[in-house]
Design a protein around this motif. Structure first.
Motif, mmCIF file in Angstrom:
data_model
loop_
_atom_site.group_PDB
_atom_site.id
_atom_site.type_symbol
_atom_site.label_atom_id
_atom_site.label_comp_id
_atom_site.label_asym_id
_atom_site.label_seq_id
_atom_site.Cartn_x
_atom_site.Cartn_y
_atom_site.Cartn_z
ATOM 1 N N GLY A 310 43.862 -18.636 76.771
ATOM 2 C CA GLY A 310 42.887 -19.141 76.878
ATOM 3 C C GLY A 310 42.306 -18.004 75.185
ATOM 4 N N ALA A 311 42.694 -16.638 74.865
ATOM 5 C CA ALA A 311 42.153 -16.755 73.563
ATOM 6 C C ALA A 311 42.433 -17.549 72.338
ATOM 7 C CB ALA A 311 42.001 -15.261 72.670
ATOM 8 N N LEU A 312 43.160 -18.395 72.452
ATOM 9 C CA LEU A 312 43.639 -19.163 71.793
ATOM 10 C C LEU A 312 43.363 -20.488 71.317
ATOM 11 C CD1 LEU A 312 47.810 -18.275 71.307
ATOM 12 C CD2 LEU A 312 46.351 -17.464 69.890
ATOM 13 N N GLU A 313 42.768 -21.003 72.626
ATOM 14 C CA GLU A 313 42.152 -22.277 73.023
ATOM 15 C C GLU A 313 41.422 -22.896 72.122
ATOM 16 O OE1 GLU A 313 38.995 -21.331 76.091
ATOM 17 O OE2 GLU A 313 40.639 -22.554 77.082
ATOM 18 N N ASP A 314 40.556 -21.591 71.393
ATOM 19 C CA ASP A 314 40.037 -22.780 70.715
ATOM 20 C C ASP A 314 40.247 -22.763 68.726
ATOM 21 O OD1 ASP A 314 37.972 -22.377 72.096
ATOM 22 O OD2 ASP A 314 37.094 -20.096 71.126
ATOM 23 N N GLY A 315 41.991 -22.617 68.787
ATOM 24 C CA GLY A 315 42.504 -22.891 67.864
ATOM 25 C C GLY A 315 42.644 -22.129 66.433
ATOM 26 N N ILE A 316 42.795 -21.175 66.641
ATOM 27 C CA ILE A 316 42.970 -19.841 66.257
ATOM 28 C C ILE A 316 44.446 -20.152 64.931
ATOM 29 C CG2 ILE A 316 43.066 -17.318 65.749
ATOM 30 C CD1 ILE A 316 41.119 -16.943 68.247
ATOM 31 N N PRO A 317 44.564 -19.857 64.361
ATOM 32 C CA PRO A 317 45.636 -20.542 63.403
ATOM 33 C C PRO A 317 46.608 -19.193 63.563
ATOM 34 C CG PRO A 317 44.577 -19.688 61.844
ATOM 35 C CD PRO A 317 43.557 -20.317 63.114
ATOM 36 N N VAL A 318 47.390 -19.059 64.169
ATOM 37 C CA VAL A 318 48.177 -18.306 64.725
ATOM 38 C C VAL A 318 50.056 -18.192 64.882
ATOM 39 C CG1 VAL A 318 47.036 -15.663 64.905
ATOM 40 C CG2 VAL A 318 47.391 -17.330 66.497
ATOM 41 N N LEU A 336 53.242 -11.668 65.313
ATOM 42 C CA LEU A 336 52.195 -12.545 65.161
ATOM 43 C C LEU A 336 52.318 -12.583 63.767
ATOM 44 C CD1 LEU A 336 48.683 -12.261 67.447
ATOM 45 C CD2 LEU A 336 51.336 -13.648 68.171
ATOM 46 N N GLN A 337 52.459 -14.034 63.625
ATOM 47 C CA GLN A 337 52.179 -14.396 62.062
ATOM 48 C C GLN A 337 50.873 -15.162 61.681
ATOM 49 O OE1 GLN A 337 55.339 -15.695 63.369
ATOM 50 N NE2 GLN A 337 55.920 -13.326 62.617
ATOM 51 N N ALA A 338 50.105 -14.468 60.410
ATOM 52 C CA ALA A 338 48.679 -15.159 60.556
ATOM 53 C C ALA A 338 48.946 -15.422 58.884
ATOM 54 C CB ALA A 338 47.691 -14.951 60.805
ATOM 55 N N MET A 339 46.880 -16.259 58.985
ATOM 56 C CA MET A 339 47.539 -16.135 57.484
ATOM 57 C C MET A 339 46.655 -15.212 56.322
ATOM 58 S SD MET A 339 45.301 -20.376 57.295
ATOM 59 C CE MET A 339 45.136 -20.250 55.507
ATOM 60 N N ASP A 340 46.093 -14.389 57.502
ATOM 61 C CA ASP A 340 45.578 -12.999 57.086
ATOM 62 C C ASP A 340 44.597 -12.622 57.510
ATOM 63 O OD1 ASP A 340 43.185 -14.321 57.611
ATOM 64 O OD2 ASP A 340 42.615 -15.131 55.642
ATOM 65 N N THR A 343 41.946 -12.940 60.462
ATOM 66 C CA THR A 343 42.099 -13.915 61.716
ATOM 67 C C THR A 343 42.693 -12.942 62.355
ATOM 68 O OG1 THR A 343 42.915 -15.444 59.875
ATOM 69 C CG2 THR A 343 43.673 -16.028 62.364
ATOM 70 N N LEU A 344 43.601 -12.246 62.493
ATOM 71 C CA LEU A 344 44.268 -11.212 63.006
ATOM 72 C C LEU A 344 42.909 -10.443 64.255
ATOM 73 C CD1 LEU A 344 47.750 -9.832 61.192
ATOM 74 C CD2 LEU A 344 47.625 -11.318 63.305
ATOM 75 N N GLU A 345 42.370 -9.833 63.446
ATOM 76 C CA GLU A 345 41.495 -9.073 63.715
ATOM 77 C C GLU A 345 40.417 -10.191 64.749
ATOM 78 O OE1 GLU A 345 39.122 -6.061 65.025
ATOM 79 O OE2 GLU A 345 40.733 -6.697 64.061
ATOM 80 N N THR A 346 40.715 -11.363 65.016
ATOM 81 C CA THR A 346 39.373 -12.716 65.358
ATOM 82 C C THR A 346 40.252 -12.540 66.854
ATOM 83 O OG1 THR A 346 39.045 -14.009 63.221
ATOM 84 C CG2 THR A 346 38.801 -15.111 65.657
ATOM 85 N N LEU A 347 41.101 -12.594 66.511
ATOM 86 C CA LEU A 347 42.335 -12.972 67.557
ATOM 87 C C LEU A 347 42.067 -11.813 68.913
ATOM 88 C CD1 LEU A 347 44.500 -13.955 69.583
ATOM 89 C CD2 LEU A 347 46.137 -13.179 68.560
ATOM 90 N N ARG A 348 42.407 -10.322 67.973
ATOM 91 C CA ARG A 348 42.146 -9.188 69.139
ATOM 92 C C ARG A 348 40.727 -8.954 70.072
ATOM 93 N NH1 ARG A 348 39.597 -4.646 69.138
ATOM 94 N NH2 ARG A 348 38.834 -5.118 67.607
ATOM 95 N N ARG A 349 39.931 -9.357 68.401
ATOM 96 C CA ARG A 349 38.200 -9.318 69.452
ATOM 97 C C ARG A 349 38.144 -10.628 70.489
ATOM 98 N NH1 ARG A 349 36.129 -10.412 65.145
ATOM 99 N NH2 ARG A 349 35.405 -12.421 65.702
ATOM 100 N N ARG A 350 39.373 -11.754 70.853
ATOM 101 C CA ARG A 350 38.529 -12.761 71.792
ATOM 102 C C ARG A 350 39.891 -11.277 72.887
ATOM 103 N NH1 ARG A 350 37.823 -17.837 70.843
ATOM 104 N NH2 ARG A 350 38.125 -17.500 73.839
ATOM 105 N N LEU A 351 40.514 -11.100 72.471
ATOM 106 C CA LEU A 351 41.613 -10.977 73.834
ATOM 107 C C LEU A 351 40.941 -10.055 74.524
ATOM 108 C CD1 LEU A 351 45.246 -10.899 72.107
ATOM 109 C CD2 LEU A 351 44.646 -12.224 73.705
#
Length: 378
Positions: A310-318, A336-340, A343-351
């Motif tokens: 659910g956290a990844l469904e908006d297309g977070i590039p990880v 996880l691997q991400a561009m910067d 991006t990881l912080e955005t995913l952490r916040r969504r989770l």
């Protein structure tokens, strides 16, 4: 509607020359080729599969909500079937006397191919049943079609067997036994036996109570065409449009008040059950997590996996490089691997928005990107 019975030895590929038993809605049934059936068809057709192509069982489901039943069914059926449940089409039937639900399973590819081939030949299939499941649903029911016997009735058992083997099966089937057949005399001694002029017509007469396999991805919408059919509906729609605006306002006010009351009651109950949770972000998700922590096992894993999806469904590039689930702690670790780092912080916040405990650590830069370990739950 017309009925088309596939024989027990139906091939994987149905063509114009394949012999089937054709039972029109008016007139006598007979064996025809499929191209002859297509020429004789007068509308929608009910397809009847041989029991040899299907499996039958009953399960206890933890939910009665339609949107969750198929997911729960696949999870429960996996314990009962030797085949890969992802390759099967599972059709739900009625609730049995002990509370379990009847299930019919068939290979998804096989059923899909048969339906596609029949429609290519001009045969519009709108319902799918199984011959053994078309027997009456009381006591133990038997139907003898020459050397082939069908077993059904009130219980969960649906079986095809060699007619001569009935004496060996009889001890496993509760009496009374009601038997019908295509011959004047039963192939084995039976007290309650009734000869039938057309056993296929007898089966077709019980379609209303049988499981219809045209569910889920194989569901078929039917309806009539023509303006006359729709005139009563147009009249009703016109009346609704006159009164609908006022009704909508009243209904919205009423449901808003009801919703607020239920929300307050739910939060009060949640705080009573889990006083250690001082922050409620998503009541449903947090309650599900508590249930998962108590049940553990695969259910907890699937729930955490669902939150991650659910956290990844908006297309977070990880990119997920590795996934580990610890049943004892009830947490899910992702490499996880991400561009910067943003991006990881955005995913952490969504989770975290789903009410999960989220830990982001071991972050490091690798080439043009960054990698980190994220732990959810626990």
């Amino acid at each position: 509607m017309d009925c088309l019975f596939l024989p027990a030895d139906s091939p994987a590929r149905l063509d114009a020359d394949t012999p089937v038993y054709w039972l029109p809605k008016q007139g006598a049934g007979r064996w025809l080729r499929l191209d002859e059936c297509a020429a004789a068809a007068q509308g929608a057709i009910s397809l009847v599969l041989p029991a040899e192509a299907c499996s039958f069982f009953a399960v206890s489901l933890p939910t009665r909500k339609a949107r969750w039943m198929q997911q729960a069914l696949a999870y429960v059926a996996e314990e009962l079937l030797a085949e890969n449940v992802d390759e099967l089409h599972l059709a739900l039937g009625e609730t049995l006397a002990d509370g379990r639900q009847r299930v019919v399973a068939i290979g998804r590819q096989r059923l899909g191919d048969w339906l596609a081939q029949l429609r290519e030949l001009g045969l519009p299939i709108v319902a799918v049943h199984v011959d053994a499941d078309l027997l009456p649903r009381d006591a133990t029911q038997l139907l003898f079609l020459g050397e082939r016997g069908l077993l059904g009735g009130a219980g969960e058992t649906r079986l095809v067997f060699a007619s001569r083997d009935w004496p060996a099966l009889a001890g496993h089937c509760p009496p009374p036994w009601h038997a019908q057949g295509s011959e004047a005399e039963p192939p084995v001694p039976l007290e309650d036996y009734r000869p039938l002029d057309d056993p296929y017509a007898f089966l077709a007469g019980n379609r209303a109570t049988a499981v219809n396999l045209a569910q889920g991805e194989f569901a078929v919408e039917t309806g009539s065409t023509g303006l006359g059919y729709w005139k009563p509906l147009f009249a009703v729609v016109g009346l609704i449009l006159l009164v609908q605006p006022g009704f909508n306002l009243v209904q919205a006010w009423y449901f808003q008040r009801q919703g607020d009351a239920y929300a307050e009651a739910s939060q009060a109950l949640y705080r009573e059950l889990f006083p250690e949770d001082v922050r409620i972000v998503n009541l449903r998700a947090q309650f599900d997590d508590h249930l998962a922590q108590r049940s553990g096992g695969q259910a907890g894993f699937l729930r955490l996996l669902e939150h991650t999806a659910g956290a990844l469904e908006d297309g977070i590039p990880v990119t997920i490089g590795q996934l580990d689930y610890n049943q004892d702690r009830g947490d899910l670790a992702l490499q996880l691997q991400a561009m910067d780092f943003a991006t990881l912080e955005t995913l952490r916040r969504r989770l975290g928005e789903s009410g999960q405990s989220v830990q982001l650590g071991s972050a490091s830069r690798e080439g043009d990107g960054v990698s980190a370990r994220v732990v959810i739950g626990g």
